[in-house]
Scaffold this motif. Structure first.
Motif, short mmCIF file in Angstrom:
data_model
loop_
_atom_site.label_atom_id
_atom_site.label_comp_id
_atom_site.label_asym_id
_atom_site.label_seq_id
_atom_site.Cartn_x
_atom_site.Cartn_y
_atom_site.Cartn_z
N ARG A 205 1.47 -3.56 -1.91
CA ARG A 205 0.82 -2.73 -2.92
C ARG A 205 -0.70 -2.67 -2.76
NH1 ARG A 205 3.01 -5.04 -8.42
NH2 ARG A 205 2.24 -6.93 -7.38
N ARG A 206 -1.34 -3.83 -2.65
CA ARG A 206 -2.80 -3.83 -2.58
C ARG A 206 -3.31 -3.08 -1.36
NH1 ARG A 206 -6.54 -6.14 -5.33
NH2 ARG A 206 -5.01 -7.45 -6.42
N ARG A 207 -2.68 -3.33 -0.21
CA ARG A 207 -3.13 -2.65 1.02
C ARG A 207 -2.95 -1.14 0.90
NH1 ARG A 207 -3.88 -4.57 6.43
NH2 ARG A 207 -2.95 -6.55 5.80
N LEU A 208 -1.85 -0.71 0.32
CA LEU A 208 -1.62 0.72 0.14
C LEU A 208 -2.67 1.35 -0.76
CD1 LEU A 208 2.26 1.00 -0.19
CD2 LEU A 208 0.84 2.21 1.46
N VAL A 209 -2.97 0.71 -1.86
CA VAL A 209 -3.97 1.25 -2.78
C VAL A 209 -5.33 1.30 -2.12
CG1 VAL A 209 -5.24 0.78 -4.91
CG2 VAL A 209 -2.75 0.61 -4.89
N GLU A 210 -5.72 0.22 -1.45
CA GLU A 210 -7.04 0.17 -0.82
C GLU A 210 -7.15 1.17 0.32
OE1 GLU A 210 -7.56 -3.91 0.23
OE2 GLU A 210 -8.06 -4.53 -1.82
N ILE A 247 3.54 5.41 1.01
CA ILE A 247 3.54 5.10 -0.42
C ILE A 247 4.88 5.48 -1.04
CG2 ILE A 247 2.57 5.82 -2.65
CD1 ILE A 247 -0.18 5.87 -1.24
N GLU A 248 5.38 6.65 -0.68
CA GLU A 248 6.64 7.11 -1.25
C GLU A 248 7.81 6.24 -0.81
OE1 GLU A 248 5.89 11.74 -2.26
OE2 GLU A 248 7.38 11.27 -0.74
#
Length: 439
Positions: A205-210, A247-248
């Motif tokens: 999650r964090r890597r995707l958001v960043e 992400i999806e």
């Protein structure tokens, strides 16, 4: 009593008003379900047999021209002696010592001393930083070899740390956008997605958001200079789209419970609030519109772009719409891409795009280099004008379970349909070859 008969008995025992309320709750839950099931992504569990592994920049160490083992050992001895002489003559921070240590590391790789090579490269980087400054371009070749070493050792945590430094060293995707700086930025973005597929973090999650935030920030800056930086804008838009595909696929949204008292959906435990989960869920829920808008913005930013480059974005946009089941909208954009290529006389590229049905995503979003693959399997397909496949039969040297799995994956996939004369065409009984990933 069976579950079905028990449920029927329970419903029958309710009053008319209670049955009405229950039916409304069930209807609300049904309406919240997605209209289209998620498509099976090409490259995640299966890929076309003709597709080459994803090229990873600098993935493999390429030694100098081969020497006899005795000559290799002699080369190591000579370089170690040269390093000692430089250190003795000019001190521990001799200007040329870093280059000698880099040569020594390559020689140590050639004799199979990976630990010694790693130590020599780390020291070479340290010396270059001291002599030339923290962001000296002279670090580039040594850092490249260091990245290769970590990849060869499959030390992905260390590789991830070094890629972060690599990204900062070459400008962190900020202007001025020289060829070297921009290629380094794109390589970094590719690594970030590879790290997600390799599950380097455990929790993506964090890597995707960043990654999404970083790319979108750079993309917005490039939109303001689209006339000067069109190539960079096009590339970062496609890179951002690849991140949205991940992400999806990588983010799960827990099913929400319908609360008839408030007539809203809620989490099972309202007190269990996770800000990071909220962010990734918002990203996933908005990803469909984000993907469409970022490509449309790039197309609008330079309406006079070269036909090949414009068609590339049109095709990516149509594939994105097709992936989400918006076949009517996708068809319109596919027709635009066909027209762009036809008017520019790019018939060979047009045939490459539209002559055969293409499993989506067409870009290698979910591929991992060097992933173990099963033997080639053959399937005969019918693909409709809406891009859905019907598998007639599959055969090959795999076991029955592999053939059954492949059949199921293909029928759950979406394809870019064949186009002839600018119109979609259903094609029947196509011979295709595929390979299943074994990891």
């Amino acid at each position: 009593m069976s579950d079905v008969s028990g449920a029927a008995h329970y419903i029958g025992s309710l009053s008319g008003l209670s049955r009405l309320l229950l039916c409304l709750c069930l209807l609300a839950g049904a309406r919240s379900a997605p209209l289209y099931a998620a498509a099976e992504p090409h490259g995640k569990r299966y890929l076309a047999a003709a597709d080459a592994p994803v090229p990873v920049a600098g993935a493999a160490f390429t030694p100098e021209p081969p020497l006899a083992p005795a000559d290799l050992r002699r080369r190591v001895t000579q370089l170690r002696e040269q390093a000692r002489e430089q250190e003795f003559g000019a001190g521990p921070y001799a200007a040329r010592l870093g280059e000698t240590l880099a040569d020594l590391a390559r020689a140590l790789d050639s004799v199979g001393d990976a630990e010694g090579a790693l130590e020599a490269r780390e020291r070479a980087l340290h010396l270059i930083r001291i002599n030339d400054g923290l962001y000296s371009a002279r670090q580039g070749p040594v850092l490249r070899d260091l990245l290769n070493s970590f990849r060869e050792r499959e030390d992905y945590v260390a590789l991830d740390e070094r890629y972060s430094y690599f990204f900062r060293l070459f400008g962190a995707a900020r202007a001025p956008y020289t060829e070297l700086r921009w290629r380094a930025a794109m390589e970094y973005f590719n690594w970030q997605r590879e790290a997600l597929l390799l599950n380097v973090d455990g929790d993506p999650r964090r890597r995707l958001v960043e990654l999404h935030t970083l790319q979108d920030d750079r993309r917005q800056a490039l939109l303001e200079r689209a006339g000067e930086e069109w190539v960079a804008l096009r590339e970062i838009s496609l890179s951002q789209l690849a991140t949205l595909y991940l992400i999806e696929e990588e983010i799960d949204i827990p099913e929400l419970l319908y609360d008839p008292r408030t007539q809203r959906r809620r989490r099972e435990d309202p007190l269990d609030f996770d800000p990071m989960q909220e962010r990734v869920e918002n990203l996933k829920n908005s990803s469909r519109s984000r993907g469409r808008s970022l490509l449309e913005e790039a197309l609008e930013a330079n309406p006079g772009a070269a036909p090949r480059e414009r068609a590339e974005l049109q095709l990516a946009l149509a594939d994105w719409l097709q992936w989400h089941g918006s076949t009517r909208s996708a068809r319109e954009v596919y027709e635009d891409a066909w027209k762009t290529l036809t008017e520019a006389g790019l018939t060979q590229l047009r045939e490459e795009y539209f002559e055969q049905p293409v499993p989506l995503p067409a870009a290698p979003v979910f591929f991992i280099a060097d992933s173990p693959l099963g033997p080639p399997l053959s399937c005969r397909l019918d693909v409709s004008i809406s891009g859905r496949a019907r598998v007639r039969d599959c055969s090959g040297t795999g076991d029955g379970g592999s053939l059954t799995l492949l059949r199921r994956l293909l029928q759950a996939s979406r394809f870019r349909p064949v186009f002839r004369d600018g119109q979609p065409l259903a094609v029947d009984d196509i011979e295709t070859r595929w390979r299943l990933r074994e990891d």
